[in-house]
Motif scaffolding. Sequence first.
Motif, PDB file in Angstrom:
ATOM      1  N   CYS A   8       0.828  -1.211   0.000  1.00 50.44           N
ATOM      2  CA  CYS A   8       0.000   0.000   0.000  1.00 50.44           C
ATOM      3  C   CYS A   8       0.858   1.255   0.000  1.00 50.44           C
ATOM      4  CB  CYS A   8      -0.935   0.007   1.207  1.00 50.44           C
ATOM      5  SG  CYS A   8      -2.296  -1.163   1.092  1.00 50.44           S
ATOM      6  N   LEU A   9       1.896   1.286   0.815  1.00 50.64           N
ATOM      7  CA  LEU A   9       2.798   2.453   0.856  1.00 50.64           C
ATOM      8  C   LEU A   9       3.481   2.655  -0.491  1.00 50.64           C
ATOM      9  CD1 LEU A   9       4.431   2.073   4.379  1.00 50.64           C
ATOM     10  CD2 LEU A   9       3.072   4.014   3.588  1.00 50.64           C
ATOM     11  N   GLY A  10       3.999   1.572  -1.069  1.00 53.27           N
ATOM     12  CA  GLY A  10       4.684   1.668  -2.358  1.00 53.27           C
ATOM     13  C   GLY A  10       3.760   2.127  -3.474  1.00 53.27           C
ATOM     14  N   MET A  11       2.574   1.545  -3.540  1.00 58.10           N
ATOM     15  CA  MET A  11       1.614   1.921  -4.578  1.00 58.10           C
ATOM     16  C   MET A  11       1.130   3.359  -4.381  1.00 58.10           C
ATOM     17  SD  MET A  11       1.486  -0.511  -6.698  1.00 58.10           S
ATOM     18  CE  MET A  11       0.105   0.024  -7.675  1.00 58.10           C
ATOM     19  N   SER A  12       0.969   3.780  -3.128  1.00 57.43           N
ATOM     20  CA  SER A  12       0.549   5.156  -2.842  1.00 57.43           C
ATOM     21  C   SER A  12       1.627   6.144  -3.266  1.00 57.43           C
ATOM     22  CB  SER A  12       0.237   5.316  -1.357  1.00 57.43           C
ATOM     23  OG  SER A  12      -0.841   4.489  -0.998  1.00 57.43           O
ATOM     24  N   HIS A  13       2.869   5.798  -3.012  1.00 58.63           N
ATOM     25  CA  HIS A  13       3.988   6.666  -3.422  1.00 58.63           C
ATOM     26  C   HIS A  13       4.020   6.792  -4.947  1.00 58.63           C
ATOM     27  CE1 HIS A  13       7.912   8.514  -3.700  1.00 58.63           C
ATOM     28  NE2 HIS A  13       8.289   7.533  -4.505  1.00 58.63           N
ATOM     29  N   LEU A  14       3.925   5.659  -5.645  1.00 56.79           N
ATOM     30  CA  LEU A  14       3.941   5.681  -7.111  1.00 56.79           C
ATOM     31  C   LEU A  14       2.749   6.466  -7.674  1.00 56.79           C
ATOM     32  CD1 LEU A  14       5.040   2.004  -7.840  1.00 56.79           C
ATOM     33  CD2 LEU A  14       6.434   4.084  -8.054  1.00 56.79           C
ATOM     34  N   THR A  15       1.587   6.269  -7.092  1.00 53.35           N
ATOM     35  CA  THR A  15       0.395   7.003  -7.535  1.00 53.35           C
ATOM     36  C   THR A  15       0.579   8.496  -7.321  1.00 53.35           C
ATOM     37  OG1 THR A  15      -1.007   5.101  -7.043  1.00 53.35           O
ATOM     38  CG2 THR A  15      -2.096   7.256  -7.211  1.00 53.35           C
ATOM     39  N   ASN A  16       1.144   8.868  -6.183  1.00 53.60           N
ATOM     40  CA  ASN A  16       1.373  10.281  -5.895  1.00 53.60           C
ATOM     41  C   ASN A  16       2.371  10.888  -6.880  1.00 53.60           C
ATOM     42  OD1 ASN A  16       0.967  12.650  -4.173  1.00 53.60           O
ATOM     43  ND2 ASN A  16       3.095  12.328  -3.580  1.00 53.60           N
ATOM     44  N   GLU A  17       3.459  10.194  -7.118  1.00 52.33           N
ATOM     45  CA  GLU A  17       4.515  10.724  -7.985  1.00 52.33           C
ATOM     46  C   GLU A  17       4.114  10.781  -9.456  1.00 52.33           C
ATOM     47  OE1 GLU A  17       7.513  12.119  -7.093  1.00 52.33           O
ATOM     48  OE2 GLU A  17       6.678  11.929  -5.069  1.00 52.33           O
ATOM     49  N   TYR A  18       3.445   9.738  -9.935  1.00 52.17           N
ATOM     50  CA  TYR A  18       3.195   9.624 -11.369  1.00 52.17           C
ATOM     51  C   TYR A  18       1.760   9.932 -11.800  1.00 52.17           C
ATOM     52  CZ  TYR A  18       7.809   7.672 -11.215  1.00 52.17           C
ATOM     53  OH  TYR A  18       9.145   7.493 -11.002  1.00 52.17           O
ATOM     54  N   PHE A  19       0.863  10.171 -10.843  1.00 52.38           N
ATOM     55  CA  PHE A  19      -0.502  10.532 -11.208  1.00 52.38           C
ATOM     56  C   PHE A  19      -0.919  11.851 -10.556  1.00 52.38           C
ATOM     57  CE2 PHE A  19      -5.126  10.379 -10.775  1.00 52.38           C
ATOM     58  CZ  PHE A  19      -5.488  10.197 -12.100  1.00 52.38           C
ATOM     59  N   VAL A  20      -0.877  11.900  -9.222  1.00 53.29           N
ATOM     60  CA  VAL A  20      -1.326  13.104  -8.513  1.00 53.29           C
ATOM     61  C   VAL A  20      -0.492  14.323  -8.902  1.00 53.29           C
ATOM     62  CG1 VAL A  20      -1.652  14.155  -6.231  1.00 53.29           C
ATOM     63  CG2 VAL A  20      -2.257  11.754  -6.589  1.00 53.29           C
ATOM     64  N   LYS A  21       0.829  14.168  -8.994  1.00 52.14           N
ATOM     65  CA  LYS A  21       1.720  15.285  -9.331  1.00 52.14           C
ATOM     66  C   LYS A  21       1.850  15.522 -10.834  1.00 52.14           C
ATOM     67  CE  LYS A  21       4.792  14.984  -5.310  1.00 52.14           C
ATOM     68  NZ  LYS A  21       6.204  14.739  -4.923  1.00 52.14           N
TER      69      LYS A  21
END
Length: 147
Positions: free
Chosen positions: A107-120
């Motif tokens: 969950c932490l890893g997927m959340s980080h990737l989602t934040n970096e490559y989608f949210v931002k």
Amino acid sequence: MFLAAYASLGLRLTQFDFNDAIIRGVLFVPLFTKFLTQMHRDALTANPAPITKFFGSKPMATLGSIAFPMFILHGPIGQIFYKKVLAKKLWGGPMSTRFFPIYLAICLGMSHLTNEYFVKNKKVGAIAGKVAQVLASWTEGMLRDRA
């Protein structure tokens, strides 16, 4: 206030049959809101308290930045590993409690990737802005935003 807010959640563990929603609504939310207000005021002072410095630290800011992706992703990811029907088809059954740290890391890893490559992502932001403008034009005046 921080300790009082979280200690109020411990009331669920007592012999009394306290409803979780009542504890949250009557105790936790008001206490935690008071804590956040005090911490905000403390952050504006020349010498903030250690707890204020801790919550403003780089690791805590990073965790804060992935809070929304974590909120969105933890449920579907949990379904894959813990929902009886789905987990049985994928893994032969729901994962044990010993698997929980791995689930948390996923969950932490997927959340980080989602934040970096989608949210931002600037393109995603531009598309979301355009969608918001279209939706706003469809509702113009309905929300009494026009005199």
